[in-house]
Design a protein around this motif. Structure first.
Motif, mmCIF file in Angstrom:
data_model
loop_
_atom_site.group_PDB
_atom_site.id
_atom_site.type_symbol
_atom_site.label_atom_id
_atom_site.label_comp_id
_atom_site.label_asym_id
_atom_site.label_seq_id
_atom_site.Cartn_x
_atom_site.Cartn_y
_atom_site.Cartn_z
ATOM 1 N N LYS A 28 80.783 -46.336 -92.465
ATOM 2 C CA LYS A 28 79.867 -45.850 -93.492
ATOM 3 C C LYS A 28 79.056 -47.028 -94.014
ATOM 4 C CE LYS A 28 83.702 -45.845 -96.856
ATOM 5 N NZ LYS A 28 84.433 -45.020 -97.832
ATOM 6 N N VAL A 29 77.868 -46.745 -94.471
ATOM 7 C CA VAL A 29 76.902 -47.776 -94.871
ATOM 8 C C VAL A 29 76.683 -47.691 -96.379
ATOM 9 C CG1 VAL A 29 74.593 -48.701 -94.527
ATOM 10 C CG2 VAL A 29 75.777 -47.603 -92.623
ATOM 11 N N HIS A 30 76.906 -48.814 -97.065
ATOM 12 C CA HIS A 30 76.631 -48.895 -98.503
ATOM 13 C C HIS A 30 75.218 -49.442 -98.704
ATOM 14 C CE1 HIS A 30 80.768 -48.173 -100.057
ATOM 15 N NE2 HIS A 30 81.108 -48.622 -98.858
ATOM 16 N N VAL A 31 74.438 -48.775 -99.508
ATOM 17 C CA VAL A 31 73.060 -49.195 -99.764
ATOM 18 C C VAL A 31 72.843 -49.354 -101.264
ATOM 19 C CG1 VAL A 31 72.186 -48.073 -97.686
ATOM 20 C CG2 VAL A 31 72.170 -46.828 -99.852
ATOM 21 N N ARG A 32 71.852 -50.166 -101.599
ATOM 22 C CA ARG A 32 71.405 -50.284 -102.992
ATOM 23 C C ARG A 32 70.119 -49.486 -103.134
ATOM 24 N NH1 ARG A 32 67.686 -52.814 -105.747
ATOM 25 N NH2 ARG A 32 66.967 -53.967 -103.908
ATOM 26 N N ASN A 33 70.158 -48.495 -103.980
ATOM 27 C CA ASN A 33 69.012 -47.606 -104.191
ATOM 28 C C ASN A 33 68.410 -47.942 -105.555
ATOM 29 O OD1 ASN A 33 67.148 -45.619 -103.904
ATOM 30 N ND2 ASN A 33 68.614 -43.949 -103.612
ATOM 31 N N GLY A 34 67.355 -48.768 -105.571
ATOM 32 C CA GLY A 34 66.749 -49.233 -106.809
ATOM 33 C C GLY A 34 65.811 -48.207 -107.420
ATOM 34 N N THR A 63 60.412 -53.712 -97.699
ATOM 35 C CA THR A 63 59.765 -52.409 -97.776
ATOM 36 C C THR A 63 59.325 -52.099 -99.205
ATOM 37 O OG1 THR A 63 61.908 -51.331 -98.064
ATOM 38 C CG2 THR A 63 61.069 -51.525 -95.819
ATOM 39 N N LEU A 64 58.389 -51.157 -99.333
ATOM 40 C CA LEU A 64 57.943 -50.707 -100.655
ATOM 41 C C LEU A 64 59.029 -49.878 -101.335
ATOM 42 C CD1 LEU A 64 54.232 -49.699 -99.917
ATOM 43 C CD2 LEU A 64 55.092 -51.820 -100.891
ATOM 44 N N CYS A 65 59.782 -49.144 -100.552
ATOM 45 C CA CYS A 65 60.923 -48.401 -101.096
ATOM 46 C C CYS A 65 62.040 -49.405 -101.396
ATOM 47 C CB CYS A 65 61.398 -47.355 -100.092
ATOM 48 S SG CYS A 65 62.824 -46.401 -100.653
ATOM 49 N N ASP A 66 62.496 -49.428 -102.643
ATOM 50 C CA ASP A 66 63.492 -50.413 -103.079
ATOM 51 C C ASP A 66 64.886 -49.989 -102.604
ATOM 52 O OD1 ASP A 66 64.623 -52.592 -104.219
ATOM 53 O OD2 ASP A 66 64.490 -51.869 -106.286
ATOM 54 N N LEU A 67 65.048 -49.984 -101.274
ATOM 55 C CA LEU A 67 66.306 -49.595 -100.644
ATOM 56 C C LEU A 67 66.806 -50.769 -99.812
ATOM 57 C CD1 LEU A 67 68.174 -46.998 -100.124
ATOM 58 C CD2 LEU A 67 66.973 -46.890 -97.940
ATOM 59 N N GLU A 68 68.047 -51.145 -100.007
ATOM 60 C CA GLU A 68 68.591 -52.321 -99.324
ATOM 61 C C GLU A 68 69.995 -52.018 -98.818
ATOM 62 O OE1 GLU A 68 69.649 -57.028 -100.244
ATOM 63 O OE2 GLU A 68 68.948 -55.693 -101.830
ATOM 64 N N VAL A 69 70.268 -52.419 -97.587
ATOM 65 C CA VAL A 69 71.601 -52.252 -97.006
ATOM 66 C C VAL A 69 72.500 -53.356 -97.543
ATOM 67 C CG1 VAL A 69 72.939 -52.188 -94.885
ATOM 68 C CG2 VAL A 69 70.658 -51.185 -94.931
ATOM 69 N N LEU A 70 73.612 -52.962 -98.165
ATOM 70 C CA LEU A 70 74.533 -53.935 -98.758
ATOM 71 C C LEU A 70 75.669 -54.302 -97.818
ATOM 72 C CD1 LEU A 70 74.806 -52.548 -102.406
ATOM 73 C CD2 LEU A 70 73.324 -54.373 -101.540
ATOM 74 N N SER A 71 76.261 -53.296 -97.171
ATOM 75 C CA SER A 71 77.397 -53.581 -96.294
ATOM 76 C C SER A 71 77.647 -52.388 -95.384
ATOM 77 C CB SER A 71 78.654 -53.880 -97.122
ATOM 78 O OG SER A 71 79.021 -52.752 -97.897
ATOM 79 N N VAL A 72 78.383 -52.662 -94.311
ATOM 80 C CA VAL A 72 78.852 -51.624 -93.390
ATOM 81 C C VAL A 72 80.366 -51.780 -93.305
ATOM 82 C CG1 VAL A 72 78.754 -50.687 -91.070
ATOM 83 C CG2 VAL A 72 76.703 -51.658 -92.092
ATOM 84 N N VAL A 73 81.105 -50.707 -93.613
ATOM 85 C CA VAL A 73 82.560 -50.794 -93.659
ATOM 86 C C VAL A 73 83.167 -49.665 -92.845
ATOM 87 C CG1 VAL A 73 82.513 -51.867 -95.945
ATOM 88 C CG2 VAL A 73 82.714 -49.381 -95.762
ATOM 89 N N SER A 74 84.460 -49.803 -92.572
ATOM 90 C CA SER A 74 85.207 -48.766 -91.852
ATOM 91 C C SER A 74 85.330 -47.522 -92.721
ATOM 92 C CB SER A 74 86.584 -49.292 -91.462
ATOM 93 O OG SER A 74 87.402 -48.244 -90.973
ATOM 94 N N ALA A 75 85.202 -46.349 -92.098
ATOM 95 C CA ALA A 75 85.311 -45.094 -92.835
ATOM 96 C C ALA A 75 86.760 -44.742 -93.156
ATOM 97 C CB ALA A 75 84.668 -43.954 -92.042
ATOM 98 N N THR A 76 87.714 -45.436 -92.519
ATOM 99 C CA THR A 76 89.127 -45.104 -92.733
ATOM 100 C C THR A 76 89.796 -46.000 -93.766
ATOM 101 O OG1 THR A 76 89.696 -46.509 -90.841
ATOM 102 C CG2 THR A 76 89.342 -44.153 -90.423
ATOM 103 N N ASP A 77 89.535 -47.333 -93.700
ATOM 104 C CA ASP A 77 90.234 -48.245 -94.615
ATOM 105 C C ASP A 77 89.313 -49.242 -95.309
ATOM 106 O OD1 ASP A 77 89.552 -49.755 -92.468
ATOM 107 O OD2 ASP A 77 91.596 -50.127 -91.774
ATOM 108 N N ASN A 78 87.975 -49.011 -95.210
ATOM 109 C CA ASN A 78 86.988 -49.847 -95.911
ATOM 110 C C ASN A 78 87.005 -51.307 -95.471
ATOM 111 O OD1 ASN A 78 85.874 -47.803 -97.533
ATOM 112 N ND2 ASN A 78 87.557 -47.988 -99.003
#
Length: 512
Positions: A315-321, A478-493
């Protein structure tokens, strides 16, 4: 007129370069070139002449001496000798243009550039209506797509170097901690235990020093014999207890907490490079010459490419500004509630892996407005006819905090006259073939957020002739204030290593 071949030979008859414009066999062209020195051998000196020719039964040799070389055109006998001489004069200008000096090494080094230039002059044996300036422009073959590709490639190289530097620092830090542990505990057992925990400590968040030392000391004491796995607790802890009690009596450590050992040993960080996250945003802007925005549309896409099936459960954690004006649309298989509430991109079924081997668009966004303040780079163009000349003032202003790269503003130049640039921030180039003036800036940021260019052209020209103005640029944000913070395992993070690429590009920016 049909030109069979263009060649450069030495005075001794050695061919340095030959370009055929019609289908000729190798034996045929070698025979024609070999016969040329014999045909002119009995003539008087021709060094003082600009050009001359000699004919055989089948072909005509039109040639011009150039210091220690001959420039030669081989044509058929029915060709127009006046057109042959015009072609010869134009090709003669290309030799010093691309070779510099008229010497054999220079001709050999620039052979391909000279051949490309000859191809612009002669096509299928017939002379093209083209000037020397147009030949230069065609041979340069500048490509915005190539520049964008090189920019992205350099960005990847830079990111890889930064990641390498960060990893080296982490490894050095882990080695330093290992050395401290070895010096404090002593003995080969402690060193081996430090080696066992070294790789995971290089990528784990720092823990309080006392707990880490307790965990490592306990792990060192519990290193099993060869052929057996690590055991924590049970009868095997007898020798461990003795060692820990002895160290405790000397004041080296306190009583170790077993739960900390379990945490360190059972949750090593997984590291992989099989995940690629790409954020691609395209911009469409249509403005009129008065600066009124007709339409602005931003279209973005976040795609995920997984090449390692072992990391497909993620799963992908993003920052949505500040993205309240943007409309988001997630893939049908993405958990929309999880994205809305926690800014996490994950599949609805957590046990289902992402597809591997191909890019999957997981999130799209769109923003449309007619508010001129939303345009990241505004352009104002003011043509003013006065006194037999038309003066053009054009300026730009950066209205956002992002950095723009490879900015190009193309202004039409009517009439075909070369513009006279009197002031410019950045660089410019006259594109005579397409009848426009290119204003270029490698980078625009807060240090040069405004700039201008002034030029004039002969004649009182209608201001509308200097439109449409076409703008192009790119950015790593990008103009959209969206940034990828991390990618982690969906089972144990567990955190995964991933590559991230962000590109903003202009699909269309026209001022008309």
């Amino acid at each position: 007129m049909v030109v069979l071949s263009a060649a450069i030979l030495t005075k001794a008859g050695k061919p340095l370069l030959a370009r055929q414009f019609v289908e000729l066999s190798r034996i045929r062209i070698e025979g024609l070139l070999a016969a040329f020195p014999k045909l002119i051998g009995g003539e008087t000196k021709v060094e003082g002449k600009q050009h001359t020719y000699v004919e055989t039964e089948n072909v005509r040799y039109v040639y011009q001496p150039m210091e220690a070389l001959y420039l030669l055109l081989i044509t058929n006998r029915l060709s127009n000798i006046m057109e042959d001489l015009e072609t010869l004069r134009l090709v003669a200008k290309l030799v010093p243009e691309y070779c510099g000096t008229l010497e054999e090494p220079s001709i050999s080094d620039a052979a391909f550039d000279l051949i490309f230039a000859m191809d612009e002059v002669i096509s299928l044996g017939y002379r093209e209506n083209i000037s020397l300036q147009q030949i230069r422009t065609n041979v340069e073959m500048e490509s915005h797509e190539e520049k964008l590709h090189n920019m992205i490639r350099q960005s990847k190289i830079k990111d890889a170097k930064e990641e390498m530097k960060r990893k080296v620092e982490q490894i050095d830090k882990a080695k330093s901690e290992r050395d401290k542990l070895t010096r404090k505990v002593g003995g080969p057992g402690a060193s081996s235990a430090a080696d066992n925990f070294g790789p995971s400590s290089a990528y784990r968040e720092p823990e309080p020093p006392r707990i880490v030392e307790q965990a490592k000391a306990a792990a060192a004491a519990t290193r099993p014999a060869a052929g057996k796995g690590m055991q924590l607790g049970g009868k095997a802890m007898g020798k461990t207890s003795e060692l820990l009690q002895a160290m405790k009596a000397e004041g080296e450590i306190e009583e170790p907490e077993r739960i900390v050992i379990d945490k360190v040993s059972k949750q090593p960080t997984v590291i992989t490079e099989g995940i690629q996250v790409t954020v691609d945003e395209k911009l469409v802007i249509q403005m009129d010459r008065d600066g009124v925005l007709q339409n602005m549309e931003v279209k973005g896409d976040l795609s995920l490419r997984v090449t390692d099936s072992e990391t497909a459960l993620l799963k992908v954690h993003v920052r949505n500004g500040d993205t309240k004006n943007f409309q988001f649309k997630a893939h049908p298989n993405i958990n929309k509630n999880l994205f809305t509430e926690e800014n996490v991109l994950a599949l609805k079924d957590p046990s289902r892996p992402f597809p591997t081997g191909s890019a999957l668009g997981v999130l799209k966004w769109r923003y449309q407005t007619k508010d001129s303040s939303a345009v990241p780079l505004t352009i104002n163009c003011w043509p003013t006819p006065s006194g037999g000349l038309t003066y053009v003032n054009i300026e730009y202003e950066l209205t956002t905090n992002i950095v723009l790269n490879d900015v190009t503003v193309a202004i039409p130049i009517p009439g075909g006259d070369a513009p006279k640039v009197t002031q410019v921030d950045g660089d410019y180039k006259a594109d005579g073939r397409n009848g426009r003036l290119l204003w270029r800036l490698d980078l625009i940021d807060q240090s040069n957020k405004t700039g201008a260019m002034e030029f004039n052209v002969p004649g009182n020209i209608d201001p509308s002739a200097f439109f449409p103005v076409v703008v192009n640029f790119s950015s790593n944000k990008t103009l959209c204030d969206l940034e990828v913070l991390s990618v982690v395992s969906a089972t144990d993070n567990k955190p995964y290593r991933y590559a991230n690429q962000t590109v903003l590009s202009v699909e269309e920016y026209v001022i008309s």
